[in-house]
Each structure stands twice: as structure tokens, then as C-alpha cells.
Design a protein around this motif. Structure first.
Motif, PDB file in Angstrom:
ATOM      1  N   GLY A   1       3.942   4.770  -5.037  1.00 45.42           N
ATOM      2  CA  GLY A   1       4.310   4.926  -3.643  1.00 45.42           C
ATOM      3  C   GLY A   1       3.188   5.401  -2.752  1.00 45.42           C
ATOM      4  O   GLY A   1       3.094   5.006  -1.597  1.00 45.42           O
ATOM      5  N   THR A   2       2.300   6.228  -3.309  1.00 45.83           N
ATOM      6  CA  THR A   2       1.233   6.820  -2.491  1.00 45.83           C
ATOM      7  C   THR A   2      -0.105   6.107  -2.633  1.00 45.83           C
ATOM      8  O   THR A   2      -0.968   6.218  -1.766  1.00 45.83           O
ATOM      9  CB  THR A   2       1.019   8.295  -2.869  1.00 45.83           C
ATOM     10  OG1 THR A   2       0.538   8.364  -4.226  1.00 45.83           O
ATOM     11  CG2 THR A   2       2.319   9.083  -2.746  1.00 45.83           C
TER      12      THR A   2
ATOM     13  N   MET B   1      10.312   2.753   2.978  1.00 49.97           N
ATOM     14  CA  MET B   1       9.783   3.433   1.790  1.00 49.97           C
ATOM     15  C   MET B   1       8.828   2.505   1.060  1.00 49.97           C
ATOM     16  O   MET B   1       9.169   1.364   0.763  1.00 49.97           O
ATOM     17  CB  MET B   1      10.939   3.822   0.867  1.00 49.97           C
ATOM     18  CG  MET B   1      10.516   4.617  -0.357  1.00 49.97           C
ATOM     19  SD  MET B   1      11.961   5.114  -1.319  1.00 49.97           S
ATOM     20  CE  MET B   1      11.179   5.992  -2.651  1.00 49.97           C
ATOM     21  N   ARG B   2       7.653   2.966   0.743  1.00 49.98           N
ATOM     22  CA  ARG B   2       6.648   2.097   0.156  1.00 49.98           C
ATOM     23  C   ARG B   2       7.059   1.600  -1.219  1.00 49.98           C
ATOM     24  O   ARG B   2       6.653   0.531  -1.654  1.00 49.98           O
ATOM     25  CB  ARG B   2       5.302   2.817   0.062  1.00 49.98           C
ATOM     26  CG  ARG B   2       4.723   3.176   1.420  1.00 49.98           C
ATOM     27  CD  ARG B   2       3.339   3.748   1.275  1.00 49.98           C
ATOM     28  NE  ARG B   2       2.384   2.719   0.948  1.00 49.98           N
ATOM     29  CZ  ARG B   2       1.352   2.906   0.124  1.00 49.98           C
ATOM     30  NH1 ARG B   2       1.191   4.050  -0.466  1.00 49.98           N
ATOM     31  NH2 ARG B   2       0.496   1.942  -0.112  1.00 49.98           N
ATOM     32  N   LEU B   3       7.873   2.348  -1.948  1.00 47.65           N
ATOM     33  CA  LEU B   3       8.317   1.880  -3.246  1.00 47.65           C
ATOM     34  C   LEU B   3       9.093   0.579  -3.124  1.00 47.65           C
ATOM     35  O   LEU B   3       9.031  -0.286  -3.991  1.00 47.65           O
ATOM     36  CB  LEU B   3       9.184   2.949  -3.919  1.00 47.65           C
ATOM     37  CG  LEU B   3       8.435   4.132  -4.526  1.00 47.65           C
ATOM     38  CD1 LEU B   3       9.424   5.156  -5.041  1.00 47.65           C
ATOM     39  CD2 LEU B   3       7.518   3.690  -5.646  1.00 47.65           C
TER      40      LEU B   3
ATOM     41  N   ASP C   1      -0.326  -2.746   0.459  1.00 44.88           N
ATOM     42  CA  ASP C   1      -0.147  -1.587  -0.401  1.00 44.88           C
ATOM     43  C   ASP C   1      -1.008  -1.750  -1.654  1.00 44.88           C
ATOM     44  O   ASP C   1      -1.087  -2.830  -2.236  1.00 44.88           O
ATOM     45  CB  ASP C   1       1.309  -1.448  -0.826  1.00 44.88           C
ATOM     46  CG  ASP C   1       2.190  -0.947   0.297  1.00 44.88           C
ATOM     47  OD1 ASP C   1       2.038  -1.441   1.426  1.00 44.88           O
ATOM     48  OD2 ASP C   1       3.018  -0.065   0.049  1.00 44.88           O
TER      49      ASP C   1
END
Length: 257
Positions: free
Chosen positions: A237-238, A1-3, A210
Motif C-alpha cells: 500500500g505504501t 485506498m492504494r491496496l 503505484d
């Protein structure tokens, strides 16, 4: 998960941004950049006196001032000390302070508040992808008020404007011993209601590439500077951009008269 990646890297260096992710994951409850003059751009010939600590506390955003979301006093995570933030380039120091919610210059008094946007209600079934996305599409703002004597507020805005231009190509800084990198600083339209304002989107990058936006708006109303540092949980996150929540700056600046 990018978070998770975001939390582990760049956000660890930003007290304001880190608090957003902690809240989202069930933790605490609690262009350069553009310069946009106020209605007439006239700062006046005489510098207004600083507010007292009691006056500044009274002027700070309160729950009754907002129609949406929750206002609290800033947590210890948000209240990062000035000596714990250091920009790699001296000319970018003002932006590093603004991004982390550290008052610039030598204020006579300071106050901090935190605002978390209320949940959005998507149309359709609550289990849809839209509904899940809406659950994370929340803004959180760290609102830092600082009041100054002897024209200090005007000096702060001038310093931020200068730094926004000098550091448009990005800069690095450390906060609480953690490194952070801003890839670029881009111009935004400043919200209304202030005598002076500087509005920016700072694009933060993590160790794994990111990138995500952080909205930073520095305003002056008389002798008081209010800095708004805003992160959107979904955007963290996006990496997608999001609009600055002007409802909060409108409410806060209105209380300063």
C-alpha cells in the motif's frame, strides 16, 4: 485506498502477491539481482540425485518448523501453471517464473507452501495509527520446492543469475492473461544456509503508477531449488521497502539437510 489499486492492476498478474491481498482483505486463509554463493561456492563435481515426491513433501515447510505465523499448503490461486506465464522478453522468463512461484526447468517433483506472518503487537493504545499500521505490516511468502535430476538444479540457478543481470532494468510479463510490469530488479544480500542463492527485490508497478516491492529469493540445496516470493501487505500500500523474512528461508533450508 492504494491496496485496491494494487489488486486491480499489477498484483492481478502475480499469483503469490494476489493471494497476499486476498488474505489481508478477509479472503482465503489458506542488480540486476544478486548472486550469492553458499559457504564455499563449490557446487561439487557430481550432481546429486533428485528427491522422490514423498521425500520432497516431507522436506517442505510445516507448522512445527516455524515459531511465528501460519503455514498451509498453497492455495489454487498460488499454484499457477507454467504455460500461463509468459515474459515479454525471453531472457527474463526465469524471473517471471520465480516471481509467480512457477518451478523453472523440468523438475522431478514439486511442492508449494504458503506462510503468513503472525500479527505484530505495537506499543501503546490499540487504536493508534501505529497499531493500525502494525495490523497490515505482515509478510506472506509463497515457498516453492522443486527437485531435479542430472544437474537441473544447478542449471536453474545459473539461468536465474543470468536473467537477473540481463533484466535489471525491468521487464513485463503476463500471468493468467493479466499483464504485469517490473520497473527494476535490484540486488539484495542472499540469506545463508544454501549451496547457492540469488536474492532480488522486484519493484512492481500498476496502471496508475503505484510501485511496491516484491522480494524474490531463489536458493539451491543439493538437488533441490527453493524459491521464496514474499510480499508485505503494508508495503503493497505504501511502496516502502521491507526486509526479507530470513526466518522462513532458514527453517526451510534446514529441513533439506
Amino acid at each position: 485506498m492504494r491496496l485496491t489499486v494494487v489488486r486491480r492492476t499489477a498484483l492481478a498478474a502475480s499469483a503469490a502477491a494476489l493471494a497476499l491481498l486476498v488474505t489481508a482483505c478477509g479472503g482465503s486463509d489458506d542488480g540486476g539481482g544478486s548472486s550469492d554463493e553458499g559457504k564455499n561456492g563449490d557446487t561439487g563435481s557430481a550432481a546429486p540425485a533428485a528427491l522422490s515426491a514423498a521425500e520432497l513433501e516431507k522436506a517442505a515447510l510445516a507448522q512445527a518448523d516455524v515459531k511465528n505465523g501460519k503455514v498451509t499448503k498453497a492455495s489454487a490461486t498460488d499454484d499457477i501453471a507454467k504455460d500461463k506465464v509468459e515474459a515479454e522478453k525471453a531472457e527474463c522468463e526465469a524471473l517471471a517464473f520465480a516471481e509467480t512461484g512457477v518451478p523453472l526447468g523440468t523438475p522431478a517433483a514439486t511442492v508449494k507452501r504458503s506462510w503468513t506472518e503472525g500479527p505484530k503487537k505495537p506499543s501503546g493504545d490499540a487504536a493508534t495509527e501505529e497499531a493500525i499500521g502494525a495490523a497490515f505490516d505482515l509478510d506472506k511468502a509463497l515457498v516453492t520446492l522443486a527437485t531435479y535430476d542430472d544437474g537441473g538444479a544447478e542449471t536453474v540457478l545459473a539461468d536465474v543469475k543470468k536473467a537477473a543481470g540481463a533484466c535489471a532494468g525491468g521487464f513485463a510479463f503476463t500471468a493468467m492473461g493479466e499483464q504485469a510490469k517490473i520497473a527494476k530488479v535490484t540486488e539484495d544480500k542472499a540469506p545463508g544456509g544454501a549451496d547457492e542463492a540469488v536474492a532480488m527485490t522486484m519493484t512492481m508497478t500498476g496502471d496508475e503508477g503505484d510501485a511496491f516491492p516484491v522480494k524474490v529469493v531463489v536458493t539451491r540445496k543439493g538437488s533441490t531449488v527453493v524459491t521464496f516470493t514474499v510480499l508485505n501487505l503494508a508495503s503493497a500500500g505504501t511502496g516502502k521497502d521491507f526486509p526479507f523474512p530470513a526466518e522462513i528461508s532458514d527453517a526451510q533450508l534446514a529441513k533439506l539437510g
